[in-house]
Design a protein around this motif. Structure first.
Motif, mmCIF file in Angstrom:
data_model
loop_
_atom_site.group_PDB
_atom_site.id
_atom_site.type_symbol
_atom_site.label_atom_id
_atom_site.label_comp_id
_atom_site.label_asym_id
_atom_site.label_seq_id
_atom_site.Cartn_x
_atom_site.Cartn_y
_atom_site.Cartn_z
ATOM 1 N N VAL A 17 25.852 7.051 -24.149
ATOM 2 C CA VAL A 17 25.870 8.083 -23.053
ATOM 3 C C VAL A 17 24.959 9.126 -23.711
ATOM 4 O O VAL A 17 24.644 9.284 -24.972
ATOM 5 N N ALA A 18 24.583 10.006 -22.847
ATOM 6 C CA ALA A 18 23.732 11.100 -23.198
ATOM 7 C C ALA A 18 23.910 12.326 -22.181
ATOM 8 O O ALA A 18 24.342 12.091 -21.005
ATOM 9 N N PRO A 19 23.308 13.523 -22.632
ATOM 10 C CA PRO A 19 23.183 14.730 -21.861
ATOM 11 C C PRO A 19 21.983 14.507 -20.799
ATOM 12 O O PRO A 19 21.407 13.378 -20.902
ATOM 13 N N PHE A 30 17.365 -0.767 -22.540
ATOM 14 C CA PHE A 30 18.394 -0.266 -21.392
ATOM 15 C C PHE A 30 18.118 -0.939 -20.368
ATOM 16 O O PHE A 30 16.885 -0.808 -19.887
ATOM 17 N N ARG A 31 18.984 -1.472 -19.374
ATOM 18 C CA ARG A 31 18.809 -2.222 -18.392
ATOM 19 C C ARG A 31 19.650 -1.721 -17.123
ATOM 20 O O ARG A 31 19.147 -2.009 -15.986
ATOM 21 N N VAL A 32 20.707 -0.756 -17.367
ATOM 22 C CA VAL A 32 21.402 -0.122 -16.511
ATOM 23 C C VAL A 32 21.366 1.166 -16.813
ATOM 24 O O VAL A 32 21.695 1.837 -17.913
ATOM 25 N N LEU A 33 21.335 2.288 -15.651
ATOM 26 C CA LEU A 33 21.290 3.574 -15.864
ATOM 27 C C LEU A 33 22.593 4.054 -14.985
ATOM 28 O O LEU A 33 22.271 3.767 -13.734
ATOM 29 N N ILE A 34 23.311 4.855 -15.310
ATOM 30 C CA ILE A 34 24.507 5.356 -14.775
ATOM 31 C C ILE A 34 24.333 6.886 -14.475
ATOM 32 O O ILE A 34 24.629 7.371 -15.670
ATOM 33 N N ASN A 35 24.140 7.384 -13.607
ATOM 34 C CA ASN A 35 24.412 8.802 -13.426
ATOM 35 C C ASN A 35 25.438 9.322 -12.884
ATOM 36 O O ASN A 35 25.724 9.094 -11.792
ATOM 37 N N ASN A 36 26.208 10.065 -13.867
ATOM 38 C CA ASN A 36 27.487 10.799 -13.449
ATOM 39 C C ASN A 36 27.215 12.117 -13.103
ATOM 40 O O ASN A 36 28.387 12.764 -13.067
ATOM 41 N N ARG A 37 26.106 12.494 -12.779
ATOM 42 C CA ARG A 37 25.902 13.988 -12.688
ATOM 43 C C ARG A 37 25.600 14.456 -11.166
ATOM 44 O O ARG A 37 24.806 13.685 -10.655
ATOM 45 N N PRO A 38 26.553 15.041 -10.521
ATOM 46 C CA PRO A 38 26.160 15.333 -9.195
ATOM 47 C C PRO A 38 24.977 16.114 -8.836
ATOM 48 O O PRO A 38 24.442 17.045 -9.767
ATOM 49 N N LEU A 69 23.174 2.848 -20.132
ATOM 50 C CA LEU A 69 23.158 4.151 -20.402
ATOM 51 C C LEU A 69 23.600 5.125 -19.633
ATOM 52 O O LEU A 69 23.350 5.010 -18.501
ATOM 53 N N ALA A 70 24.673 5.694 -19.924
ATOM 54 C CA ALA A 70 25.437 6.619 -18.859
ATOM 55 C C ALA A 70 25.086 8.126 -19.333
ATOM 56 O O ALA A 70 25.279 8.446 -20.417
ATOM 57 N N TYR A 71 25.127 8.883 -18.340
ATOM 58 C CA TYR A 71 24.622 10.336 -18.822
ATOM 59 C C TYR A 71 25.244 11.147 -17.507
ATOM 60 O O TYR A 71 25.505 10.831 -16.342
ATOM 61 N N CYS A 72 25.165 12.455 -17.950
ATOM 62 C CA CYS A 72 25.836 13.606 -17.175
ATOM 63 C C CYS A 72 25.247 15.022 -17.773
ATOM 64 O O CYS A 72 24.306 14.903 -18.408
ATOM 65 N N ARG A 73 25.895 16.070 -17.744
ATOM 66 C CA ARG A 73 25.274 17.311 -18.474
ATOM 67 C C ARG A 73 25.503 17.267 -19.608
ATOM 68 O O ARG A 73 24.303 17.619 -20.315
ATOM 69 N N SER A 74 26.554 16.788 -20.482
ATOM 70 C CA SER A 74 26.694 16.560 -21.794
ATOM 71 C C SER A 74 26.972 15.288 -22.416
ATOM 72 O O SER A 74 26.759 15.039 -23.461
ATOM 73 N N GLY A 75 27.626 14.382 -21.464
ATOM 74 C CA GLY A 75 27.757 12.904 -21.990
ATOM 75 C C GLY A 75 29.214 13.001 -22.031
ATOM 76 O O GLY A 75 29.848 11.883 -21.910
ATOM 77 N N ASN A 76 29.859 14.302 -22.028
ATOM 78 C CA ASN A 76 31.555 14.099 -21.726
ATOM 79 C C ASN A 76 32.094 13.278 -20.592
ATOM 80 O O ASN A 76 32.984 12.468 -20.639
ATOM 81 N N ARG A 77 31.437 13.750 -19.334
ATOM 82 C CA ARG A 77 32.225 13.146 -18.300
ATOM 83 C C ARG A 77 31.815 11.765 -18.317
ATOM 84 O O ARG A 77 32.688 10.735 -17.885
ATOM 85 N N SER A 78 30.726 11.199 -18.711
ATOM 86 C CA SER A 78 30.294 9.704 -18.747
ATOM 87 C C SER A 78 31.213 9.172 -19.888
ATOM 88 O O SER A 78 31.847 8.031 -19.671
#
Length: 142
Positions: A12-14, A29-37, A90-99
């Protein structure tokens, strides 16, 4: 980039940017998960920009925006599907917390709750506030 490994195949990442994706793909990395609106970022890092950059880098892209305080069963299911894909993710959001929260919710019932919270803490994320929700989902999975 500040990548934090949660599992052998999930980091996970910011917030990351489109220009980061070639290096991430080269790193495996093969999959990118964007959890940021989209309403939290400008057009340079919105869903369309990140999708185009991920696809250009040969990565599978999943948009699963998580607005704080608005977790739905559909979000948890989509995150679980993305996490089940083969290859490093790799999943990311603002800080990585929501991911990290979505990862733990998707794993509820598969791993002990204390282990999920402990793994998150080792990566620098305190998700203890969602422990009751993780426990509830784990009980439903039994």
């Amino acid at each position: 980039m500040n990548l934090r490994q949660l599992t052998p195949d999930l980091a996970v990442a910011p917030q990351i940017l489109p220009e980061d994706l070639p290096a991430l793909a080269e790193a495996g990395f093969r999959v990118l998960i964007n959890n940021r609106p989209d309403d939290e970022v400008g057009p340079e890092a919105d869903d369309a920009a990140m999708r185009a950059a991920a696809e250009a880098a040969g990565m599978t892209y999943v948009f699963n925006p998580f607005t704080p305080g608005r977790i739905t069963p559909e979000m948890i299911s989509l995150q679980a599907e993305a996490l089940a894909a083969s290859g490093p993710k790799l999943a990311y959001c603002r800080s990585g917390n929501r991911s990290t929260v979505l990862w733990a919710l998707a794993q509820a019932g598969k791993e002990p709750v204390a282990d999920l919270i402990g793994t998150a803490a080792k990566a620098g994320y305190d998700i203890s506030g969602v422990r009751p929700l993780i426990e509830s989902l784990a009980a439903q999975a039994d």
